[in-house]
Design a protein around this motif. Structure first.
Motif, PDB file in Angstrom:
ATOM      1  N   THR A 110       0.853  -1.190   0.000  1.00 10.08           N
ATOM      2  CA  THR A 110       0.000   0.000   0.000  1.00 10.08           C
ATOM      3  C   THR A 110       0.886   1.237   0.000  1.00 10.08           C
ATOM      4  O   THR A 110       1.986   1.218   0.548  1.00 10.08           O
ATOM      5  CB  THR A 110      -0.925   0.050   1.233  1.00 10.08           C
ATOM      6  N   ALA A 111       0.400   2.282  -0.591  1.00  8.23           N
ATOM      7  CA  ALA A 111       1.163   3.530  -0.659  1.00  8.23           C
ATOM      8  C   ALA A 111       1.277   4.145   0.737  1.00  8.23           C
ATOM      9  O   ALA A 111       0.304   4.233   1.472  1.00  8.23           O
ATOM     10  CB  ALA A 111       0.502   4.508  -1.609  1.00  8.23           C
ATOM     11  N   GLN A 166       8.417   1.326  -4.243  1.00 10.51           N
ATOM     12  CA  GLN A 166       7.632   0.208  -3.727  1.00 10.51           C
ATOM     13  C   GLN A 166       8.502  -0.918  -3.212  1.00 10.51           C
ATOM     14  O   GLN A 166       8.102  -1.639  -2.318  1.00 10.51           O
ATOM     15  CB  GLN A 166       6.698  -0.326  -4.796  1.00 10.51           C
ATOM     16  N   SER A 225       6.414   8.331   0.312  1.00 14.61           N
ATOM     17  CA  SER A 225       7.181   7.253  -0.298  1.00 14.61           C
ATOM     18  C   SER A 225       6.925   7.228  -1.799  1.00 14.61           C
ATOM     19  O   SER A 225       5.784   7.265  -2.235  1.00 14.61           O
ATOM     20  CB  SER A 225       6.782   5.922   0.336  1.00 14.61           C
ATOM     21  N   ARG A 226       8.000   7.149  -2.575  1.00  9.88           N
ATOM     22  CA  ARG A 226       7.859   7.095  -4.031  1.00  9.88           C
ATOM     23  C   ARG A 226       8.140   5.694  -4.559  1.00  9.88           C
ATOM     24  O   ARG A 226       7.800   5.365  -5.666  1.00  9.88           O
ATOM     25  CB  ARG A 226       8.815   8.082  -4.682  1.00  9.88           C
TER      26      ARG A 226
END
Length: 181
Positions: A107-108, A115, A112-113
């Motif tokens: 999940t985002a 993953q 945070s850019r």
């Protein structure tokens, strides 16, 4: 990259998240109200302010030690905040010694850019940079430790232990006597 992080981006000299400008701002906060004083009054003011600071911080650290706190409350709040995201990550282990991982955020997370993050526990590195800069467990390190059933505490720098914090404030300032004494 956010503008507020530009200066830290290329600063390899930072330690525990502090840069020279941050430290000078802390000193300025202590010295506030001491401007335009003669040198003797400035030194006396600094001495008394630091004496009060050390007495207060030393008492706080001693109280934490007396209740058997292993780490500072600030660190524990950061760990608690970072561990909220552990259950939303997939962790892939890449060695038998349980030190190399890839952590995938499902999940985002705000700010945070990326993953996928590489976590190298033995080297004290995570792609997010938080682990290296502050020497405490970021959310990716906590996820890796949880996955491998490792104690996250062994990856926290000793400077955050209450004994270390108390040792900083162990020194006591002596009152300044009258000049005639």
């Amino acid at each position: 990259m956010p503008r507020s992080q530009w200066a830290q981006h290329a600063d390899e000299g930072r330690r525990f998240g502090h840069m020279t400008t941050n430290i000078s701002e802390c000193i300025n906060a202590i010295m506030k109200g001491s401007r335009n004083l003669p040198i003797t009054a400035l030194i006396k003011s600094s001495y008394f302010r630091l004496g009060e600071l050390f007495a207060r911080k030393g008492s706080e650290a001693l109280a934490q030690l007396q209740v058997s706190a292993e780490f500072s409350q600030t660190l524990m709040k950061a760990i608690e905040s970072n561990s909220k995201h552990v259950n939303t990550m997939n962790v892939y282990q890449f060695d038998r010694s349980r030190s190399n991982f890839t952590v995938e955020e499902l999940t985002a997370v705000s700010g945070s850019r990326q993953q996928n993050y590489q976590v190298l526990l033995d080297e004290g590195k995570c792609d997010c940079g938080y682990f290296q800069a502050l020497h405490i467990s970021c959310r990716h390190v906590l996820a890796a430790c949880s996955h491998a059933r490792l104690d996250w505490k062994r990856f926290v720098h000793p400077v955050y232990r209450m004994e270390s914090i108390f040792n900083v404030y162990r020194s006591e300032f002596r009152p300044i006597g009258h000049e005639d004494d």
